[in-house]
Design a protein around this motif. Structure first.
Motif, PDB file in Angstrom:
ATOM      1  N   ILE A   1       0.714  -1.083  -0.093  1.00  0.00           N
ATOM      2  CA  ILE A   1       0.024  -0.205  -0.024  1.00  0.00           C
ATOM      3  C   ILE A   1       0.726   1.153   0.126  1.00  0.00           C
ATOM      4  O   ILE A   1       0.327   2.385  -0.251  1.00  0.00           O
ATOM      5  CB  ILE A   1      -0.862   0.057   1.040  1.00  0.00           C
ATOM      6  CG1 ILE A   1      -0.436  -0.093   2.510  1.00  0.00           C
ATOM      7  CG2 ILE A   1      -2.094  -1.117   1.053  1.00  0.00           C
ATOM      8  CD1 ILE A   1      -1.180   0.467   3.615  1.00  0.00           C
TER       9      ILE A   1
ATOM     10  N   PRO B   1      -5.323   9.077  -5.018  1.00  0.00           N
ATOM     11  CA  PRO B   1      -5.818   9.139  -3.619  1.00  0.00           C
ATOM     12  C   PRO B   1      -4.849   8.324  -2.622  1.00  0.00           C
ATOM     13  O   PRO B   1      -4.222   7.298  -2.987  1.00  0.00           O
ATOM     14  CB  PRO B   1      -7.233   8.884  -3.641  1.00  0.00           C
ATOM     15  CG  PRO B   1      -7.435   8.642  -5.154  1.00  0.00           C
ATOM     16  CD  PRO B   1      -5.990   8.432  -5.920  1.00  0.00           C
ATOM     17  N   PRO B   2      -4.968   8.766  -1.339  1.00  0.00           N
ATOM     18  CA  PRO B   2      -4.148   8.060  -0.473  1.00  0.00           C
ATOM     19  C   PRO B   2      -4.719   6.422  -0.444  1.00  0.00           C
ATOM     20  O   PRO B   2      -5.740   6.178  -0.260  1.00  0.00           O
ATOM     21  CB  PRO B   2      -4.588   8.545   1.043  1.00  0.00           C
ATOM     22  CG  PRO B   2      -5.267   9.770   0.712  1.00  0.00           C
ATOM     23  CD  PRO B   2      -5.735   9.808  -0.745  1.00  0.00           C
ATOM     24  N   VAL B   3      -3.603   5.522  -0.626  1.00  0.00           N
ATOM     25  CA  VAL B   3      -3.944   4.184  -0.875  1.00  0.00           C
ATOM     26  C   VAL B   3      -4.631   3.496   0.427  1.00  0.00           C
ATOM     27  O   VAL B   3      -5.496   2.758   0.469  1.00  0.00           O
ATOM     28  CB  VAL B   3      -2.833   3.493  -1.061  1.00  0.00           C
ATOM     29  CG1 VAL B   3      -3.315   1.819  -1.235  1.00  0.00           C
ATOM     30  CG2 VAL B   3      -2.272   3.867  -2.360  1.00  0.00           C
ATOM     31  N   PRO B   4      -4.126   3.936   1.910  1.00  0.00           N
ATOM     32  CA  PRO B   4      -4.923   3.384   3.103  1.00  0.00           C
ATOM     33  C   PRO B   4      -6.359   3.805   2.882  1.00  0.00           C
ATOM     34  O   PRO B   4      -7.392   3.144   3.336  1.00  0.00           O
ATOM     35  CB  PRO B   4      -4.445   3.954   4.170  1.00  0.00           C
ATOM     36  CG  PRO B   4      -2.948   4.377   3.669  1.00  0.00           C
ATOM     37  CD  PRO B   4      -3.110   4.760   2.121  1.00  0.00           C
TER      38      PRO B   4
END
Lengths: 515, 515
Positions: free
Chosen positions: B139, B369-372
């Motif tokens: 991630i 976009p933020p993977v988490p």
């Protein structure tokens, strides 16, 4: 300057009804808005968005993704896999995450694990500290818009240590959604004026195309200064002066952007050069933006990373009290390579207090940077220390990753320079090589007939024939009549060797084919 | 329209040198740029940024943070703690995260845990699926700019199930950095034209101030339509028509934004109303933007969430093939409340293919976009199913959270309505109550003398005297001469009761004091 029309502002203390209520009521005449076609078309969309280009994820990458899909579906190709060396995405190329960082992130995500005895104590104490500073002790809460307090304190302490004790105020630290977010935010603050008063921003050519994309979107004037390829992509003050003088006839130059270590060009600036740049910015009244996301990625003998902040303060109060500086860092590069988390920070120096209040307001609209990315940024600036249980393993992992990158930087330069028609400056730092390639006249003509940049034709053919995905130099900017590509040094060493030998073979074939 | 000046474009196939090289060289005359003052000041910064307001994190919240600090430092106040009911930040108010979500996130963060037998198998299989779709199974790798493929597929399947089988194409799904990011991106695409041709966007009043902030920053025209407070904040088509007709004299209205369930007003739109809105948008050629982040937050008997997508498709091909719709969802609200992860998606319907390509290009500049947050969005749309080991616990947690919210919605309405001078519509959905408050003339005069909105004076006094942090109605917009505040229903039930009784007491005291 963008004109701001607002018929009504519900945010003032008076009601928004007022502005509209003065208008006479009446029936609208037929306005030709009958339902034909779309509301939003290429002709009626935001024209500044259309001008945005971003080569790192442009047509070549789209074709690479398509080829991967075709391979998965069993298509026959002259290659078994697509190797993407187009983007500085370390984990995607097999680099392993730092164990300590991921342990803490797991603890923050699922605090039940704080009872798990297999996690080291220093990981637990980092996680506890981060959680305690989150609303409701959860990384699922919004943070302050500027970022979590204790993370900003850790960033400040890190910068102080990095810069030999020069003080850093946590209040000048803004956590960001990757460095890109910080850079765009700073540029946004700067843009104003119309015509000859329009804000101009100086960027290096070659550049990282985030800069040109952001400037296009903001409608600012892009002022190009050329790096000196003959002198290992160094920055000449005389070239800055030329670019600035010419630009002043057309716009109002207000900022100077520097990427050090360089992307896509891999150079590392000398301390002297940074001092000269600061002197130039002071003399010409330019706000400095220092993109320092590759600060740990320095490989070449005799090269060292010097932060703009440190050099600025070492130049004395005449400079350190006056020159406005914004510098940027990120979790995405260096030895971490944690791009997916979109973590980063910026430090602002000498920003006007009223402007700073506006900046704080502006970032509040997006609520906060992603909290897992903030947590990760904290770990980068507050990594295991000697004596802590995770220290040895952390250092082993960090050193190994940077060591391999240094090897690959050398390997890339060496092999590319064995190819007639390719010449490659040393990769002193960062993660890229930006070699110059000779493209035969016949290929240049063919490209021009197709309306393509010659190095786009080259890279597209390389992709179709070998499965290697690079980005043409035209996506970063280059001197007229020169051609380049950018490749990352990130593929695993054995894969990188295959890649380089395929590039070599391709280049020779391509040159023959078009001779 | 923002004029785009670009002296040189390094991204075209020709060299950027060209545009500048035609200029005659010459010495710059003295241009008055000698080093006095800052480069970037309040007078020389981007004027559109200055117009941005964001009440949810405005002066009242800043003062609340300051008061918290003063309390920590031992200052004597008439209250022991600051209770922040200003923002929909569930975890900060003590709501617990969903265990399953956090288990999967921990597994994704530190895949070593896949060998840990204490994690349930369904959590492990979700984590494996997400990791397999990440570059290098990490991630920490960038995802595709539009979002991870398999997450977009899961989102599409979720929407199909939610909407009774109406098909959803994963290619129309864009993962975002929270819903705000998607909304700003869509607005950005829409803005063009100058003067009377400038893009206008219709937003409800009261509104969520992200909309006014984004429109101010983009220099678009904000067109206000008023919700009907007397009919439980419902939306009247005649009011839409009035606002549109008046706006057409001054700008080019192109989009209509709806928040359902409503923020800050807590209403839930009926199916009939949604159909009428769609018919209106079709007739008037407006692109629809449906902010549906509270889609699981529906409490009142007889109320039900209807997605704009579903209603659109049920109205038949005349509408479903034509009306352009963008709808938004997020991980931040509903029963999840995971604001810190900045996860979200948007679905676009009937978007012109060329515009869609531009959208894809635009989002690529920010990389991904933020993977988490993407992983979390995946879990929301692909939650435990009957028969899976985590199903029972997941449902228990989900039901409990939504049940408590429903209770608190009722409690808030009931208690506030016992206070003379406060009247509160039912909180049918979302997370907020937006009661109307009677402010005595004397207080209104005092506020005006101070240049303050009367409800800002009210909320500021409330904060100073009780430690309760609410947002004045003027931050969201309201009919002239009416005053409100927004409070979230998120504090824990016992704290909410204290909060409400303190508001009651304060209101009575305030009314007396100014009578």
């Amino acid at each position: 300057m963008t004109p701001v029309h607002s018929l009504t502002s519900p945010l003032s203390s008076s009601s928004p009804a007022r502005a509209l209520s003065g208008l006479p009521k009446g029936k609208m005449t037929e306005n030709g808005m009958a339902s034909r076609g779309k509301v939003l078309t290429i002709d009626t969309m935001n024209p500044t968005v259309k001008k945005v280009e971003y080569a790192v994820r442009g047509p070549i990458v789209q074709r690479a993704v398509q080829l991967e899909k075709e391979l998965r579906e069993g298509a026959k190709k002259p290659f078994a896999e697509v190797i993407k060396a187009n983007i500085g995405d370390a984990h995607a190329m097999g680099q392993q995450p730092i164990t300590f960082f991921r342990q803490v992130l797991a603890l923050c995500s699922y605090p039940e694990l704080l009872n798990d005895s297999t996690f080291p104590e220093d990981a637990k104490s980092r996680a506890r500290r981060i959680l305690q500073s989150c609303g409701g002790s959860s990384i699922g809460a919004y943070s302050a818009s500027q970022g979590i307090d204790c993370v900003r304190q850790d960033v400040a302490r890190y910068i102080e240590q990095r810069d030999g004790g020069i003080p850093c105020d946590p209040d000048n630290i803004y956590l960001t959604t990757g460095a890109s977010d910080g850079i765009v935010t700073m540029l946004k603050l700067l843009v104003c004026g119309e015509g000859k008063s329009r804000t101009g921003v100086m960027i290096s050519i070659p550049q990282y195309p985030l800069y040109s994309a952001a400037l296009a979107e903001l409608g600012a004037v892009q002022i190009n200064y050329y790096l000196n390829e003959e002198k290992c992509w160094s920055l000449d003050i005389s070239e800055l002066q030329r670019a600035l003088d010419e630009a002043r006839r057309h716009c109002n130059p207000r900022a100077l952007c520097i990427i050090n270590p360089g992307n896509p060009t891999g150079q590392v600036q000398s301390r002297q050069c940074i001092e000269d740049v600061i002197r130039f910015a002071a003399k010409e009244r330019l706000l400095l933006m220092a993109d320092e996301v590759y600060q740990d990625n320095v490989y070449a003998d005799g090269c060292k990373f010097h932060s703009f902040k440190k050099v600025l303060f070492e130049m004395g109060p005449e400079f350190s009290n006056n020159v406005e500086l914004a510098s940027f860092h990120s979790t995405s590069k260096c030895y971490m390579g944690e791009c997916g988390f979109r973590g980063g920070y910026m430090e602002i120096i000498n920003m006007d207090a009223e402007v700073k209040a506006q900046l704080t307001k502006l970032v509040s609209v997006r609520l906060c940077p992603p909290v897992p990315g903030q947590a990760l940024m904290d770990l980068v600036v507050n990594c295991p220390q000697p004596g802590e249980p995770s220290y040895n393993n952390f250092m082993k992992e960090r050193t190994a990753t940077l060591g391999v990158l240094a090897e690959k930087a050398k390997l890339t330069e060496q092999i590319l320079n064995t190819v007639p028609g390719i010449s490659c400056n040393p990769v002193q730092g960062a993660m890229y090589s930006f070699p110059r390639i000779t493209i035969p006249e016949k290929a240049i003509r063919e490209a021009k007939e197709k309306g393509q940049a010659p190095d786009m034709l080259y890279c597209m053919k390389l992709l179709e024939e070998t499965g290697i995905c690079l980005v043409p130099g035209s996506g970063f900017g280059q001197k007229e009549g020169t051609y380049h590509f950018r490749m990352t040094i990130l593929p695993a060493t054995d894969k990188l060797k295959i890649l380089l030998s395929k590039v070599k073979e391709f280049h020779q074939k391509f040159t023959q084919q078009y001779s």
